[in-house]
Design a protein around this motif. Structure first.
Motif, PDB file in Angstrom:
ATOM      1  N   LEU A   1       0.837  -1.191   0.000  1.00 14.65           N
ATOM      2  CA  LEU A   1       0.000   0.000   0.000  1.00 14.65           C
ATOM      3  C   LEU A   1       0.872   1.240   0.000  1.00 14.65           C
ATOM      4  CD1 LEU A   1      -2.727   1.432   0.237  1.00 14.65           C
ATOM      5  CD2 LEU A   1      -2.539   1.211   2.720  1.00 14.65           C
ATOM      6  N   PHE A   2       0.714   2.086  -1.054  1.00 11.13           N
ATOM      7  CA  PHE A   2       1.395   3.375  -1.164  1.00 11.13           C
ATOM      8  C   PHE A   2       0.339   4.476  -1.097  1.00 11.13           C
ATOM      9  CE2 PHE A   2       4.288   0.378  -3.035  1.00 11.13           C
ATOM     10  CZ  PHE A   2       5.549   0.800  -2.638  1.00 11.13           C
ATOM     11  N   ARG A   3       0.668   5.597  -0.423  1.00  9.90           N
ATOM     12  CA  ARG A   3      -0.282   6.699  -0.247  1.00  9.90           C
ATOM     13  C   ARG A   3       0.337   7.981  -0.776  1.00  9.90           C
ATOM     14  NH1 ARG A   3      -1.772   6.041   4.897  1.00  9.90           N
ATOM     15  NH2 ARG A   3      -3.613   4.886   4.206  1.00  9.90           N
ATOM     16  N   LEU A   4      -0.314   8.562  -1.765  1.00  9.99           N
ATOM     17  CA  LEU A   4       0.108   9.836  -2.358  1.00  9.99           C
ATOM     18  C   LEU A   4      -0.647  10.957  -1.665  1.00  9.99           C
ATOM     19  CD1 LEU A   4       1.453  11.628  -4.530  1.00  9.99           C
ATOM     20  CD2 LEU A   4      -0.486  11.095  -6.030  1.00  9.99           C
ATOM     21  N   THR A   5       0.060  11.960  -1.176  1.00  8.14           N
ATOM     22  CA  THR A   5      -0.536  13.123  -0.512  1.00  8.14           C
ATOM     23  C   THR A   5      -0.199  14.368  -1.310  1.00  8.14           C
ATOM     24  OG1 THR A   5      -0.291  12.070   1.641  1.00  8.14           O
ATOM     25  CG2 THR A   5      -0.677  14.441   1.619  1.00  8.14           C
ATOM     26  N   VAL A   6      -1.270  15.104  -1.710  1.00  9.05           N
ATOM     27  CA  VAL A   6      -1.098  16.345  -2.460  1.00  9.05           C
ATOM     28  C   VAL A   6      -1.883  17.438  -1.744  1.00  9.05           C
ATOM     29  CG1 VAL A   6      -0.799  15.123  -4.639  1.00  9.05           C
ATOM     30  CG2 VAL A   6      -3.069  15.870  -3.946  1.00  9.05           C
ATOM     31  N   PHE A   7      -1.695  18.678  -2.163  1.00 11.66           N
ATOM     32  CA  PHE A   7      -2.349  19.830  -1.546  1.00 11.66           C
ATOM     33  C   PHE A   7      -3.054  20.648  -2.626  1.00 11.66           C
ATOM     34  CE2 PHE A   7       1.112  18.580   1.186  1.00 11.66           C
ATOM     35  CZ  PHE A   7       0.548  18.614   2.445  1.00 11.66           C
ATOM     36  N   LEU A   8      -4.304  21.027  -2.300  1.00 15.67           N
ATOM     37  CA  LEU A   8      -5.109  21.841  -3.204  1.00 15.67           C
ATOM     38  C   LEU A   8      -5.368  23.198  -2.572  1.00 15.67           C
ATOM     39  CD1 LEU A   8      -7.775  19.215  -4.365  1.00 15.67           C
ATOM     40  CD2 LEU A   8      -5.592  19.797  -5.454  1.00 15.67           C
ATOM     41  N   SER A   9      -5.661  24.183  -3.401  1.00 16.67           N
ATOM     42  CA  SER A   9      -5.876  25.544  -2.927  1.00 16.67           C
ATOM     43  C   SER A   9      -7.254  25.673  -2.266  1.00 16.67           C
ATOM     44  CB  SER A   9      -5.765  26.521  -4.095  1.00 16.67           C
ATOM     45  OG  SER A   9      -6.169  27.815  -3.699  1.00 16.67           O
ATOM     46  N   GLN A  10      -7.276  26.344  -1.093  1.00 20.12           N
ATOM     47  CA  GLN A  10      -8.541  26.576  -0.394  1.00 20.12           C
ATOM     48  C   GLN A  10      -9.468  27.457  -1.222  1.00 20.12           C
ATOM     49  OE1 GLN A  10      -8.089  28.649   3.290  1.00 20.12           O
ATOM     50  NE2 GLN A  10     -10.290  28.724   3.710  1.00 20.12           N
ATOM     51  N   GLU A  11      -8.907  28.483  -1.881  1.00 16.77           N
ATOM     52  CA  GLU A  11      -9.739  29.401  -2.651  1.00 16.77           C
ATOM     53  C   GLU A  11     -10.469  28.675  -3.782  1.00 16.77           C
ATOM     54  OE1 GLU A  11      -7.357  32.607  -3.952  1.00 16.77           O
ATOM     55  OE2 GLU A  11      -6.939  33.379  -1.938  1.00 16.77           O
ATOM     56  N   GLU A  12      -9.733  27.758  -4.472  1.00 15.99           N
ATOM     57  CA  GLU A  12     -10.384  27.036  -5.555  1.00 15.99           C
ATOM     58  C   GLU A  12     -11.483  26.112  -5.024  1.00 15.99           C
ATOM     59  OE1 GLU A  12      -7.500  25.013  -7.858  1.00 15.99           O
ATOM     60  OE2 GLU A  12      -6.678  26.835  -8.762  1.00 15.99           O
ATOM     61  N   LEU A  13     -11.216  25.463  -3.888  1.00 12.46           N
ATOM     62  CA  LEU A  13     -12.221  24.561  -3.320  1.00 12.46           C
ATOM     63  C   LEU A  13     -13.440  25.331  -2.819  1.00 12.46           C
ATOM     64  CD1 LEU A  13      -9.986  22.025  -1.380  1.00 12.46           C
ATOM     65  CD2 LEU A  13     -11.190  21.670  -3.520  1.00 12.46           C
ATOM     66  N   VAL A  14     -13.253  26.556  -2.343  1.00 15.97           N
ATOM     67  CA  VAL A  14     -14.385  27.362  -1.904  1.00 15.97           C
ATOM     68  C   VAL A  14     -15.267  27.722  -3.092  1.00 15.97           C
ATOM     69  CG1 VAL A  14     -15.034  29.606  -0.946  1.00 15.97           C
ATOM     70  CG2 VAL A  14     -13.270  28.246   0.167  1.00 15.97           C
ATOM     71  N   ARG A  15     -14.621  28.001  -4.239  1.00 14.58           N
ATOM     72  CA  ARG A  15     -15.403  28.338  -5.427  1.00 14.58           C
ATOM     73  C   ARG A  15     -16.177  27.131  -5.951  1.00 14.58           C
ATOM     74  NH1 ARG A  15     -10.757  31.492  -6.753  1.00 14.58           N
ATOM     75  NH2 ARG A  15      -9.977  29.770  -8.033  1.00 14.58           N
ATOM     76  N   SER A  16     -15.561  25.940  -5.910  1.00 20.20           N
ATOM     77  CA  SER A  16     -16.233  24.734  -6.411  1.00 20.20           C
ATOM     78  C   SER A  16     -15.721  23.529  -5.635  1.00 20.20           C
ATOM     79  CB  SER A  16     -15.973  24.559  -7.914  1.00 20.20           C
ATOM     80  OG  SER A  16     -16.533  23.345  -8.361  1.00 20.20           O
ATOM     81  N   GLY A  17     -16.625  22.871  -4.926  1.00 23.25           N
ATOM     82  CA  GLY A  17     -16.220  21.707  -4.144  1.00 23.25           C
ATOM     83  C   GLY A  17     -15.932  20.486  -4.989  1.00 23.25           C
TER      84      GLY A  17
END
Length: 742
Positions: free
Chosen positions: A676-692
């Motif tokens: 089992l391998f787990r990839l962790t990435v980060f997304l912008s809060q502003e973009e997620l607020v505009r569209s979930g």
């Protein structure tokens, strides 16, 4: 053919000739009308006498039937005789109705009263009484007609059953080998079945006559009612003020007042006598051991009730006189005519009287029935030797209930008369209002209702009257003030938001504080303006206040939680939170609730107290990015470094994955059949607020990329839950001596 059989068959033939054949359901008039021939009464009397003589045990034993059946047969003959008498009376009644119908048909319309107009109101009331009585009789006739139709169907079924029984019994008589005793028994039962048929036919004939009579009576009543309606319509324009009729109605009321006054004096005398008698008995008040004392106590209660009833009847009679005076005042014109406001006041009083009379009549009837039941029970319990003489307790009880019945029935009659009179008075007021004009009626009604309601006293505190008008003024001040408070709070929020652009929560907190302080001061100001002290609300009482406090517990808890959220800011607007494993954006934090929207587009309104618990996680409290994880399971033997490189390449190639913080890969677990391998990435809060949708879209894109790149590099992706079973070298299933696998 044997003699007894011939005799019974002759009886059957005579019965059929006397009452006709069986009517069908669609043609009942063949044997159930008033045209059937009736048996001779003299002959019926002879049959009854003979049947009574045969009611002996010896005859019952000879025929082989119970003695009760012989008696029932005699009783049925007597019933048949009564039915014959009833049919004769119903034929005469039907003839009288037919004569009245012919007389009414020959009449040339309604007969006008003698004398010149104007006609008095009592004349119109008499016509209305006839019309109402006719309508009540029509309603009763309709009910009786439905009841007779149901009885007729039942009698037809019984007639068919009697004829079926006769056929069975005749077949039984025709059988050979019957003993003489059995043949006598069957022959007697056949004769009883023949009598049942005669009874059914007579009952059907009586029902048919009654239904015809009801139809004829309905025609007469309808014609009479219509003639009275024509006469009433013709006389209404010619009704006018009649001092003679008004004086006659006053005289009738005075006669009834004198009657009730005389009854009141008699009741007082009876009460005085009973009180003295009870005092001489030592004040004994009834019980099972002293039924006479209980009877005297009941008598005293009876006369006390009658005294109260007499006073109530006096008020009803005075109201009757007033209604007559007001009815005639409506007929006056010019300056003597009542004003529209007066008409409204009269109508309100009249409606109250009608409601009171309707309830009181039922109550009086129930009280009379209750007293009558108690008196009958006590009369049975009194010893006969103590109540036989004049002036005994038994005779006093019977006299008391007789007087109670007489006075109560007269009181109920006065109540019903006033109820009918008040109903007509209301109709006359409504007719007068239509003549005045709808605009003046509306003005008067609104003005009167508003004036009465405005000055209606709700409660009094510290000598000050709290009226509905004061409460309305206070509410008006509050509504205007709340509007100004909202406007002021928005201005304050805009000013602070302009200076503190990075912190909208401070603006919300100050807005709420200004709003609540302004509303609290506004309430005190409104109460002061209308002169309502705060102690006016003390009528709520401690219990009610506690109840309101318990009910408002959640309200205040959420209100305080909202203030805490605004001050401590564990959750802020535009933060991304996790609720039960589902991501959502905080759209707004209000005084009591918070509006959040899930990434699936569902709007939720959560209480503020929920954010202070441990069920909600803030994913953007310390930074403005959202961590996203994607798990991949690969087969054993895969190169971990290659897997890590391919997963990072997929993350770096995605346009929405942030480069800072950098994505990373963790070797998460050795599973039973996969790595089992787990990839962790980060997304912008502003973009997620505009569209979930961006979060799930990013996960999907990364999975698509890995599903393409890993197999291309020779790395097998193993589905979760798949078990890889490996066997040692050689035969995995060794065999035994018999050659079968062990």
């Amino acid at each position: 053919m044997r003699p007894i059989k011939r005799f019974l068959l002759c009886c059957l033939a005579l019965a059929c000739l006397s009452l006709g054949g069986l009517p069908a359901r669609g043609q009942e008039t063949a044997g159930a009308t008033g045209e059937v021939s009736l048996p001779d009464l003299h002959r019926l009397d002879q049959e009854i006498a003979a049947a009574r003589r045969d009611e002996t045990s010896q005859n019952a034993a000879r025929l082989g039937v119970p003695l009760e059946d012989l008696r029932e047969y005699s009783d049925n003959l007597a019933v048949l005789r009564n039915l014959v008498l009833r049919i004769q009376a119903e034929r005469r009644w039907l003839g009288e109705l037919e004569t009245r119908r012919k007389v009414l048909s020959a009449d040339q319309g309604p007969a006008f009263p003698e004398g010149a107009p104007p006609y008095p109101l009592s004349l119109l009331d008499g016509i209305r009484d006839r019309m109402e009585n006719a309508q009540r009789r029509l309603d009763k006739d309709r009910f009786l007609k439905r009841s007779y139709a149901a009885d007729r169907e039942s009698d037809l079924d019984e007639l068919k059953n009697a004829q079926a029984e006769q056929r069975v019994l005749r077949e039984r008589l025709d059988q050979a080998g019957l003993s003489r005793r059995e043949r006598l028994r069957v022959a007697w039962k056949l004769e009883a079945a023949l009598l049942d048929e005669r009874l059914c036919r007579a009952a059907l004939a009586s029902l048919e006559l009654r239904m015809k009579g009801i139809e004829a009576e309905q025609l007469l009543l309808t014609a009479g009612r219509d003639r009275d309606a024509q006469l009433l319509s013709a006389l209404l324009p010619k009704v006018g003020y009649s001092a003679q009729d008004l004086e006659a109605q006053r005289h009738l009321v005075e006669e009834k007042l004198n009657l009730f006054a005389r009854w009141a004096r008699q009741n007082e005398e009876h009460q005085a006598d009973l009180t003295g008698l009870l005092a001489r008995r030592g004040g004994a008040r009834g019980g099972k051991e002293d039924p006479e004392g209980e009877a005297l106590d009941l008598l005293l209660s009876l006369y006390q009730r009658l005294e109260d009833q007499a006073r109530q009847a006096e008020q009803v009679l005075l109201q009757t006189r007033q209604v007559w005076e007001r009815r005639y005042s409506l007929l006056k014109g010019g300056d003597e005519a009542p004003e529209v406001s007066m008409l409204h006041r009269w109508k309100e009083e009249n409606d109250l009287w009608i409601a009171f009379l309707r309830e009181t009549v039922t109550e009086r009837q129930q009280v009379l029935a209750s007293f009558q039941t108690q008196v009958e029970s006590l009369v049975r319990s009194l010893p006969a030797e103590k109540g036989e003489g004049e002036g005994g307790v038994r005779s006093e009880l019977l006299r008391g209930i007789a007087e109670t019945r007489e006075q109560t029935l007269e009181t109920i009659a006065r109540f019903l008369a006033l109820q009918a009179l008040s109903g007509r008075f209301s109709d006359e007021i409504a007719s007068r209002e239509t003549k005045v004009g709808w605009w003046r009626n509306a003005q008067a009604a609104v003005s009167q209702a508003a004036g009465v309601a405005w000055e209606r006293e709700l409660w009094v505190v510290e000598g000050r009257s709290v009226t509905l008008g004061k409460v309305v003024q206070a509410l008006g001040i509050l509504l205007a003030g709340v509007f100004l408070a909202n406007l002021l709070s928005r201005i304050v929020r805009a000013r602070i938001h302009a200076n503190e652009k990075r912190d909208i929560h401070l603006a919300l907190l100050l807005q709420r504080l200004v709003y609540y302080l302004f509303v609290a001061g506004l309430v005190l100001f409104a109460l002061h303006v209308v002169h309502i002290p705060l102690t006016a609300f003390a009528f709520l009482g401690g219990a009610v206040a506690i109840g309101i406090g318990v009910g408002a517990q959640d309200f205040f808890r959420n209100l305080i939680s909202g203030l805490i959220l605004m001050v401590e800011k564990p959750v802020r607007i535009r933060d991304i939170i996790e609720i039960d494993g589902e991501y959502a954006v905080v759209k707004e934090i209000d005084s009591r609730t918070a509006h959040v929207r899930t990434f699936d587009g569902v709007d939720l309104f959560l209480p503020n107290s929920a954010f202070l618990g441990d069920k909600i996680r803030n994913r953007t409290y310390a930074h403005r990015t959202v961590k996203v994880k994607v798990d991949v399971t690969v087969a054993y033997g895969s190169d971990p470094g290659t897997v890590r490189r391919l997963m990072l390449e997929a993350a770096e190639a995605h346009p929405r994955v942030l480069a800072d913080p950098e994505p990373y890969v963790r070797f998460a677990e050795f599973q039973n059949s996969a790595l089992l391998f787990r990839l962790t990435v980060f997304l912008s809060q502003e973009e997620l607020v505009r569209s979930g949708r961006i979060l799930e879209d990013a996960r999907s894109d990364l999975r698509f990329a890995l599903a393409e790149s890993l197999p291309a590099a020779g790395i097998d992706i193993v589905p979760g839950g798949l078990m890889d079973v490996r066997f040692p070298a050689g035969d995995p299933f060794p065999k035994g001596n018999d050659g079968a696998p062990r």
